[in-house]
Design a protein around this motif. Sequence first.
Motif, PDB file in Angstrom:
ATOM      1  N   ALA A 184      40.759  22.874  13.463  1.00 34.05           N
ATOM      2  CA  ALA A 184      39.308  23.466  14.098  1.00 34.05           C
ATOM      3  C   ALA A 184      39.634  24.384  14.399  1.00 34.05           C
ATOM      4  N   GLU A 185      40.281  25.508  14.727  1.00 31.96           N
ATOM      5  CA  GLU A 185      40.532  26.380  15.292  1.00 31.96           C
ATOM      6  C   GLU A 185      39.778  27.483  14.444  1.00 31.96           C
ATOM      7  N   PRO A 186      40.385  28.268  13.105  1.00 30.90           N
ATOM      8  CA  PRO A 186      39.807  28.695  12.538  1.00 30.90           C
ATOM      9  C   PRO A 186      38.173  29.106  12.684  1.00 30.90           C
ATOM     10  N   ARG A 187      37.805  30.327  12.773  1.00 30.46           N
ATOM     11  CA  ARG A 187      35.906  30.234  13.255  1.00 30.46           C
ATOM     12  C   ARG A 187      35.801  30.347  11.814  1.00 30.46           C
ATOM     13  N   PRO A 188      33.650  30.477  10.943  1.00 27.42           N
ATOM     14  CA  PRO A 188      32.811  30.125  11.878  1.00 27.42           C
ATOM     15  C   PRO A 188      33.346  28.671  11.873  1.00 27.42           C
ATOM     16  N   SER A 189      32.406  27.216  12.547  1.00 24.33           N
ATOM     17  CA  SER A 189      32.476  26.028  12.788  1.00 24.33           C
ATOM     18  C   SER A 189      31.600  25.357  11.442  1.00 24.33           C
ATOM     19  N   TRP A 190      32.993  24.892  11.042  1.00 23.56           N
ATOM     20  CA  TRP A 190      32.522  23.020  10.194  1.00 23.56           C
ATOM     21  C   TRP A 190      31.356  24.243   9.285  1.00 23.56           C
ATOM     22  N   PHE A 227      39.421  29.062  21.930  1.00 27.82           N
ATOM     23  CA  PHE A 227      39.380  29.957  22.846  1.00 27.82           C
ATOM     24  C   PHE A 227      38.139  29.840  23.582  1.00 27.82           C
ATOM     25  N   PRO A 228      37.709  29.062  24.824  1.00 22.81           N
ATOM     26  CA  PRO A 228      37.041  28.826  24.933  1.00 22.81           C
ATOM     27  C   PRO A 228      36.043  30.466  24.975  1.00 22.81           C
ATOM     28  N   PRO A 229      35.161  30.061  25.796  1.00 24.67           N
ATOM     29  CA  PRO A 229      33.928  30.945  26.763  1.00 24.67           C
ATOM     30  C   PRO A 229      34.421  32.055  27.147  1.00 24.67           C
ATOM     31  N   VAL A 230      34.877  31.689  28.027  1.00 26.87           N
ATOM     32  CA  VAL A 230      35.653  32.325  29.625  1.00 26.87           C
ATOM     33  C   VAL A 230      36.803  32.918  28.941  1.00 26.87           C
ATOM     34  N   GLY A 231      37.718  32.313  28.051  1.00 27.94           N
ATOM     35  CA  GLY A 231      38.544  33.848  27.258  1.00 27.94           C
ATOM     36  C   GLY A 231      39.833  32.296  27.351  1.00 27.94           C
ATOM     37  N   ILE A 232      41.195  32.740  26.973  1.00 34.06           N
ATOM     38  CA  ILE A 232      42.486  32.787  26.614  1.00 34.06           C
ATOM     39  C   ILE A 232      43.108  31.632  28.043  1.00 34.06           C
ATOM     40  N   PRO A 233      43.222  29.979  27.561  1.00 31.67           N
ATOM     41  CA  PRO A 233      43.799  30.023  28.866  1.00 31.67           C
ATOM     42  C   PRO A 233      45.127  30.250  29.508  1.00 31.67           C
ATOM     43  N   SER A 234      45.677  30.273  30.694  1.00 27.78           N
ATOM     44  CA  SER A 234      46.818  30.159  31.174  1.00 27.78           C
ATOM     45  C   SER A 234      48.107  29.130  30.721  1.00 27.78           C
ATOM     46  N   TYR A 235      47.628  27.741  30.680  1.00 26.60           N
ATOM     47  CA  TYR A 235      48.638  26.919  31.151  1.00 26.60           C
ATOM     48  C   TYR A 235      48.457  25.752  29.952  1.00 26.60           C
ATOM     49  N   ASN A 236      49.190  25.213  29.483  1.00 24.64           N
ATOM     50  CA  ASN A 236      49.451  24.216  29.047  1.00 24.64           C
ATOM     51  C   ASN A 236      48.361  23.171  28.902  1.00 24.64           C
ATOM     52  N   HIS A 237      47.481  22.403  31.048  1.00 19.56           N
ATOM     53  CA  HIS A 237      47.156  21.324  30.539  1.00 19.56           C
ATOM     54  C   HIS A 237      45.945  21.827  30.527  1.00 19.56           C
ATOM     55  N   ASP A 238      45.375  23.572  30.431  1.00 19.80           N
ATOM     56  CA  ASP A 238      44.620  23.699  30.179  1.00 19.80           C
ATOM     57  C   ASP A 238      44.094  24.007  28.569  1.00 19.80           C
ATOM     58  N   PHE A 239      45.130  24.121  28.330  1.00 16.57           N
ATOM     59  CA  PHE A 239      44.519  23.754  26.334  1.00 16.57           C
ATOM     60  C   PHE A 239      44.626  22.930  25.898  1.00 16.57           C
ATOM     61  N   MET A 240      45.442  21.996  26.898  1.00 14.90           N
ATOM     62  CA  MET A 240      45.092  20.329  26.484  1.00 14.90           C
ATOM     63  C   MET A 240      43.716  19.710  26.350  1.00 14.90           C
ATOM     64  N   VAL A 241      42.564  20.350  27.447  1.00 11.15           N
ATOM     65  CA  VAL A 241      41.357  19.454  27.458  1.00 11.15           C
ATOM     66  C   VAL A 241      40.585  20.578  26.602  1.00 11.15           C
ATOM     67  N   THR A 242      41.213  21.888  26.499  1.00 12.19           N
ATOM     68  CA  THR A 242      39.975  22.497  25.386  1.00 12.19           C
ATOM     69  C   THR A 242      39.909  22.124  24.466  1.00 12.19           C
ATOM     70  N   TYR A 243      41.106  21.266  23.670  1.00  9.20           N
ATOM     71  CA  TYR A 243      41.131  20.510  22.493  1.00  9.20           C
ATOM     72  C   TYR A 243      39.784  19.483  22.159  1.00  9.20           C
ATOM     73  N   SER A 244      39.519  18.812  23.513  1.00 10.72           N
ATOM     74  CA  SER A 244      38.829  18.494  23.116  1.00 10.72           C
ATOM     75  C   SER A 244      37.297  19.175  22.847  1.00 10.72           C
ATOM     76  N   LEU A 245      37.311  19.920  23.701  1.00 12.25           N
ATOM     77  CA  LEU A 245      35.771  20.868  24.010  1.00 12.25           C
ATOM     78  C   LEU A 245      35.731  21.996  22.430  1.00 12.25           C
ATOM     79  N   LEU A 246      36.764  21.958  21.628  1.00 11.21           N
ATOM     80  CA  LEU A 246      37.139  21.997  20.424  1.00 11.21           C
ATOM     81  C   LEU A 246      36.600  21.427  19.347  1.00 11.21           C
ATOM     82  N   ALA A 247      36.844  20.480  19.575  1.00 12.61           N
ATOM     83  CA  ALA A 247      36.188  18.661  18.525  1.00 12.61           C
ATOM     84  C   ALA A 247      35.615  18.663  18.987  1.00 12.61           C
ATOM     85  N   ALA A 248      34.098  18.713  20.075  1.00 10.15           N
ATOM     86  CA  ALA A 248      32.772  18.203  20.265  1.00 10.15           C
ATOM     87  C   ALA A 248      31.999  19.382  19.670  1.00 10.15           C
ATOM     88  N   ASN A 249      32.181  20.697  19.748  1.00 13.18           N
ATOM     89  CA  ASN A 249      31.735  21.632  18.814  1.00 13.18           C
ATOM     90  C   ASN A 249      31.719  21.398  17.306  1.00 13.18           C
TER      91      ASN A 249
END
Length: 384
Positions: free
Chosen positions: A179-185, A218-240
């Motif tokens: 799901a990471e490559p841009r643009p969206s599906w 890549f959230p709008p506020v930039g690359i997260p710092s830790y694994n727990h940030d990344f894990m939540v970010t994947y749900s946001l990515l899927a939602a988009n």
Amino acid sequence: MTVTAGTQARDRVPPTERIAVRCVDSDVHPMPRRGELVDYIPEPWRSRYFLSHPRGEAIYYDAPDYAHSYAMRVDSFPPDGEFACSDPDLALKQLIMEAGSDIAILEPTHGEMRLPEATHAMCVATNQWLANHWLDPHNNWHERWRGSICVAIEEPALAAAEIEKWAGHPYMAQVLIKAEPRPSWGDPRYDAIWATAVKHDITVSCHLSRGYYETLPFPPVGIPSYNHDFMVTYSLLAANQVMSLIFDGVFDRFPTLRIVFVEHAFTWILPLMWRMDAIYEKRKRWVDIKRKPSEYVKDHIKFTTQPLDYPEDKTELTRALEWMECEKILLFSSDYPHWTFDDPRWLVKHLPEHAREAVMFRNGIATYKLPDTVPVLEGQVRVF
């Protein structure tokens, strides 16, 4: 004579007696043995890219016991010292015989490369390796493994050709993208992939990926710092991606397309459906789709149960599962051999009773076009 799990097979022929499928596991991660994959990578990418680009550890992956077992079940490492889930016979013993899964969807964990052509080359190699080392008659004699056609969504024409190449394989059950490559599906550039999947009536699944640098979510506020940030970010990515598929009209262009989100969690889909439906109701004169967004979700999209968000008050989860009509959108998954492994005998107890059969096997059979029976394996644990 048939093989017994954990012993050396002398005659790998499935028994004629069959039994009903009662557990479909939609997320299992086979791994190649050391050096096994290299020869499958096409040149020049093998020599000029993968064998000349050594890289260190991904420091943002800090799962428990990572330094010792790379976040895998410690008992899933075979005795020969190879990596977890690199031995099909051991996986059969632990996942099928002991845990009770009847059919397992194999999803090799290839990552995103910085060059799309390199990602495609890795997908080509992975598909051939999977066919030769897991789906072949020697290792899939029991007919319990189903494979994934890995494709680089960044290269739609090459991805479509790879689907065409493997769609006729009797044990390839889905297309696997990231799901990471841009643009969206929703962008029409991906239509060749959706069209080819629909042509062959094969599901498209998306598993989260741990790429490198700008290939990470890549959230709008930039690359997260830790694994727990990344894990939540994947749900946001899927939602988009869900919003893009619906509002950009992908399901109207391809009415039989099936999408599965693997390991992106799922409890977030309920408020997202509420929000999309509310916006649609107020603005449907300007929105060029034919139905309520939640209807597209329930007809076209599935989510895997792992990771399961489990609140302290179990009744909260039960209510959420009922409100989202989980029997329409969930597929059981174990995430074997990761430390987060969910045993199907444990998971089934946490589902609403009316939804258990749908989530544990009926949805899987329909989504992946699986047989409803498999050869009997003497001594196999049964979930139901």
